[in-house]
Design an enzyme around this catalytic site. Structure first.
Site, PDB file in Angstrom:
ATOM      1  N   MET A 131       0.851  -1.193   0.000  1.00 32.06           N
ATOM      2  CA  MET A 131       0.000   0.000   0.000  1.00 32.06           C
ATOM      3  C   MET A 131       0.887   1.244   0.000  1.00 32.06           C
ATOM      4  SD  MET A 131      -3.453  -0.935   1.992  1.00 32.06           S
ATOM      5  CE  MET A 131      -2.884  -0.734   3.650  1.00 32.06           C
ATOM      6  N   HIS A 134       9.510  -3.493   3.152  1.00 32.52           N
ATOM      7  CA  HIS A 134       9.057  -3.695   1.767  1.00 32.52           C
ATOM      8  C   HIS A 134      10.252  -3.962   0.849  1.00 32.52           C
ATOM      9  CE1 HIS A 134       5.711  -0.953   3.258  1.00 32.52           C
ATOM     10  NE2 HIS A 134       5.045  -2.010   2.836  1.00 32.52           N
ATOM     11  N   GLY A 180       5.160  -9.990   3.978  1.00 33.31           N
ATOM     12  CA  GLY A 180       5.900  -9.942   5.238  1.00 33.31           C
ATOM     13  C   GLY A 180       5.143 -10.645   6.352  1.00 33.31           C
ATOM     14  N   GLU A 181       5.889 -11.349   7.195  1.00 32.45           N
ATOM     15  CA  GLU A 181       5.270 -12.074   8.310  1.00 32.45           C
ATOM     16  C   GLU A 181       4.838 -11.156   9.451  1.00 32.45           C
ATOM     17  OE1 GLU A 181       8.053 -15.167   9.353  1.00 32.45           O
ATOM     18  OE2 GLU A 181       6.870 -16.628   8.213  1.00 32.45           O
ATOM     19  N   LYS A 182       5.152  -9.864   9.362  1.00 34.94           N
ATOM     20  CA  LYS A 182       4.621  -8.964  10.404  1.00 34.94           C
ATOM     21  C   LYS A 182       3.096  -9.067  10.417  1.00 34.94           C
ATOM     22  CE  LYS A 182       3.903  -4.627  10.129  1.00 34.94           C
ATOM     23  NZ  LYS A 182       2.547  -4.295  10.625  1.00 34.94           N
ATOM     24  N   GLN A 216      -2.610 -12.128   7.992  1.00 36.10           N
ATOM     25  CA  GLN A 216      -2.843 -11.822   6.571  1.00 36.10           C
ATOM     26  C   GLN A 216      -2.202 -12.895   5.678  1.00 36.10           C
ATOM     27  OE1 GLN A 216      -2.652  -7.801   4.640  1.00 36.10           O
ATOM     28  NE2 GLN A 216      -0.572  -8.430   4.158  1.00 36.10           N
ATOM     29  N   ARG A 256       2.760   2.478   9.562  1.00 40.55           N
ATOM     30  CA  ARG A 256       2.059   3.197  10.636  1.00 40.55           C
ATOM     31  C   ARG A 256       3.023   3.807  11.656  1.00 40.55           C
ATOM     32  NH1 ARG A 256      -3.533   1.887  10.538  1.00 40.55           N
ATOM     33  NH2 ARG A 256      -3.872   0.306   8.965  1.00 40.55           N
TER      34      ARG A 256
HETATM   35  O1  PAF Z   1      -0.017  -5.684   3.681  1.00 35.98           O
HETATM   36  C1  PAF Z   1      -0.454  -4.775   2.939  1.00 35.98           C
HETATM   37  O2  PAF Z   1       0.214  -3.782   2.666  1.00 35.98           O
HETATM   38  C2  PAF Z   1      -1.847  -4.909   2.347  1.00 35.98           C
HETATM   39  O3  PAF Z   1      -2.718  -5.523   3.239  1.00 35.98           O
HETATM   40  C3  PAF Z   1      -1.857  -5.638   0.984  1.00 35.98           C
HETATM   41  C4  PAF Z   1      -1.383  -7.070   1.117  1.00 35.98           C
HETATM   42  C5  PAF Z   1      -0.972  -4.898  -0.001  1.00 35.98           C
HETATM   43  C6  PAF Z   1      -3.275  -5.655   0.419  1.00 35.98           C
HETATM   44  O4  PAF Z   1      -3.774  -4.375   0.242  1.00 35.98           O
END
Ligand code: PAF
Length: 287
Positions: free
Chosen positions: A32, A39, A149-151, A155, A189
């Site tokens: 995002m 990243h 990422g595993e953070k 997800q 964040r």
């Molecule tokens: O982890 C994120 O940045 C978001 O949840 C993702 C996987 C890009 C989906 O919008």
């Protein structure tokens, strides 16, 4: 070589279609934006495994619960492009909201089980939003592998389940959490933390490590977690959404450390919600 930037699905398809015709292995790193070293480590891991790397930047409105959270989400595209250029990513796909959700869009991908509890309990609809957009991004890029990422451990589990259930032909590659020198897990964040909050924030990881150590040598789960929650509040956090020990494979709840497990936490520091997690294994039990 400079990074190519596309904003339309047709242009994305044209570039990745050309790569496919050359039999090039393609990796995608969905993000995002507000890119940080976490990243970039995903992009580097992708470059090590694939011939071509697509990074997506899309602030997905469907995964935010509060309009203010969406509005306040950091957007730093020019800086992000410079970072992607420097680390050698090949393509940035940065679609507008209407490109991903055109008028009339009516489909939601919902993954039962792993989406429930933990962040799913505190952010209703969040994982439906994540699953829906990630399904689209994986299908749109047609990549061979996708790195996460595993953070965001829950997800990752949601995405792994979705890919298996929908037969999306892609390998999901979970990558370790990247941390600041003081232990704070990198997150977009973190940019929102005041200087005073930033000084407190690493206590979350420190308490998680100490708690994992206690559990690893056989401390009782319920009392250890209750004491750790109290420590988080005493450290200066406003509240703890959850601090739980779950099975690492499927996030099922279990009261004993009798299988590979994950300790997961979400806590509020002022107006910022921080999450983190750690692997926990019982020393000497051979799991
Ligand atoms: O982890 C994120 O940045 C978001 O949840 C993702 C996987 C890009 C989906 O919008």
């Amino acid at each position: 070589m400079s990074i190519e930037i596309v904003r339309r699905l047709a242009d994305l398809r044209s570039v990745v279609g050309g790569w496919r015709r050359q039999d090039l292995v393609t990796a995608v790193v969905p993000t995002m934006g507000a890119l940080h070293a976490g990243h970039i480590s995903l992009v580097q891991a992708a470059l090590a495994r694939a011939d071509r790397v697509v990074v997506t930047i899309f602030v997905n409105p469907k995964q935010f619960n509060a309009a203010t959270d969406l509005a306040n989400y950091p957007r730093t595209e020019a800086g992000d492009i410079a970072k992607l250029q420097a680390c050698g990513a090949h393509l940035l796909y940065a679609p507008a909201v209407e490109e991903i959700y055109p008028p009339g869009f009516a489909t939601t991908v919902s993954v039962a089980g792993v989406s429930q509890g933990l962040c799913g309990a505190f952010r209703p609809g969040h994982f439906d939003g994540v699953a829906t957009v990630v399904a689209k991004l994986l299908l749109q890029t047609g990549a061979d592998l996708a790195l996460f990422g595993e953070k965001d451990f829950q997800q990752v589990k949601v995405i792994e389940r979705m890919v298996r259930d929908l037969d999306i032909p892609i390998e999901i590659v979970p990558c370790p959490t990247v941390r600041e020198a003081d232990g704070l897990a990198l997150s977009s964040r973190n940019l929102r933390l005041s200087a005073a909050e930033r000084a407190v924030a690493p206590r979350l990881a420190a308490i998680l490590v100490a708690t994992a150590d206690r559990l690893a040598v056989g401390a009782a789960v319920a009392t250890t977690l209750a004491a750790a929650s109290a420590e988080i509040i005493a450290a200066g956090f406003r509240s703890v959404d959850y601090l739980e020990l779950r099975a690492a494979s499927d996030l099922q709840q279990h009261a004993e450390l009798d299988r590979p497990a994950r300790l997961l936490v979400a806590a509020w520091l002022g107006e910022t919600r921080l999450i983190d997690n750690l692997e926990v294994t019982r020393r000497g039990v051979g799991i």
